[in-house]
Scaffold this active site. Sequence first.
Site, short mmCIF file in Angstrom:
data_model
loop_
_atom_site.label_atom_id
_atom_site.label_comp_id
_atom_site.label_asym_id
_atom_site.label_seq_id
_atom_site.Cartn_x
_atom_site.Cartn_y
_atom_site.Cartn_z
N LYS A 1 15.97 26.77 68.84
CA LYS A 1 17.05 27.77 68.94
C LYS A 1 18.12 27.21 69.87
O LYS A 1 17.83 26.35 70.71
CB LYS A 1 16.46 29.06 69.56
N GLY B 1 23.92 46.93 62.05
CA GLY B 1 24.70 45.71 61.86
C GLY B 1 24.38 45.04 60.56
O GLY B 1 24.06 45.70 59.56
N VAL C 1 21.90 43.49 59.44
CA VAL C 1 20.58 43.78 58.85
C VAL C 1 20.38 45.29 58.71
O VAL C 1 20.01 45.79 57.64
CB VAL C 1 19.44 43.18 59.70
#
Length: 347
Positions: free
Chosen positions: A80, A179, A181
């Site tokens: 990440k 948002g 999703v």
Amino acid sequence: MAVFNHPEFDNHEQVVFCSDRESGLQAIIAIHSTALGPACGGCRMWDYVSDEDALIDVLRLSRGMTYKNAMAGLPLGGGKAVIIGDAKTIKSEALFRKFGQYVHSLSGRYISAEDVNITTADISMVNQETPYVAGLEGKSGNPGPFTAIGTYRGIKAAAKHKFGSDDLSGRTVAVQGLGSVGFYLCEHLHKEGVKLIVSDINPVAVDRAVSQFGATAVGLNDIYAVECDVYAPCALGATINDDTLPQFKCAIIAGCANNQLKEARHGELLRQKGILYAPDYVINAGGIINVSMEIRPEGYDEAQSTKQVLAIYDTLLTVFARAAETGQPTNVVADLMAQEIIARGKK
Ligand code: NAD
């Protein structure tokens, strides 16, 4: 600031601190594991209060990606990146290109993609410096809708385990965060006849859910205590904590947010309360499954991607069954299953 001795350091293979005064780039890339393949995970932009907060986030998120990719059956390790700063003010082509140069310097050990506050347009700029990116426009694109399908299927799997049927019509789901999703998730749930209760800091998103799906809006801090079948956290991490736990009146917690449990012990507390928890990195893998299709040699295939996202349903049923058999919390069972997959990969 400790790194190797940091409580969140989990024998990460590599942690790269990236800095460039001219473009203003300050970023951290963490590669947790490449046991199953190149480390793949999105890049997040956030105005962290301190560098330490950024380090904590990237260490946790990269470890989560190792487990997520393993449980999704992907030939990918976990990594990440976080870019430190306010997404409203610091974005520039120079900054993303410099970030791309750092990603490229890792020679494919880390493959980047979108995460919070990073768009497909931003990733295209990173792509000008390195091929080690995914989630590009015209290929797999925005992962949000795929994460939403996976989360929807995950809610159905949880209902199947908890109620004996995965039919959600007439059920009530409280969705926190509307948002990229959360909104699509509401759409799927609405189509199945679910009653929606929603909250978001953005009143425009709330109004849209109320007018399009007949959702009931509640205050930001009221969402935890609403009477519902499912609480779906789709905004922030750590919303399952000592403050919220006594408030929950749901039977299931299943949503797309990363790091939903503030601490691992909160998984055991949910089990004791009789609330079925769908481990976050299992239920929210739809986006990375879709993104991974872009990286494989055969190239992107939406039908194949959707098939694999739908399989989140079966993976979760396995987690729930093993948790019921062993009396362990579902988050612990998911970790054990992921560790078994990673150990097999290492062999
Ligand atoms: P997003 O930024 O598009 O949406 C988040 C929404 O939550 C926004 O509408 C925001 O206004 C709202 N929000 C923020 N704080 C809130 C609060 N206190 N209460 C209620 N709402 C609040 O992000 P997203 O892409 O939809 O991702 C949502 C979560 O799912 C994040 O935790 C992300 O890490 C995780 N996730 C996303 C994906 C993906 O494919 N996008 C994949 C896996 C996990």
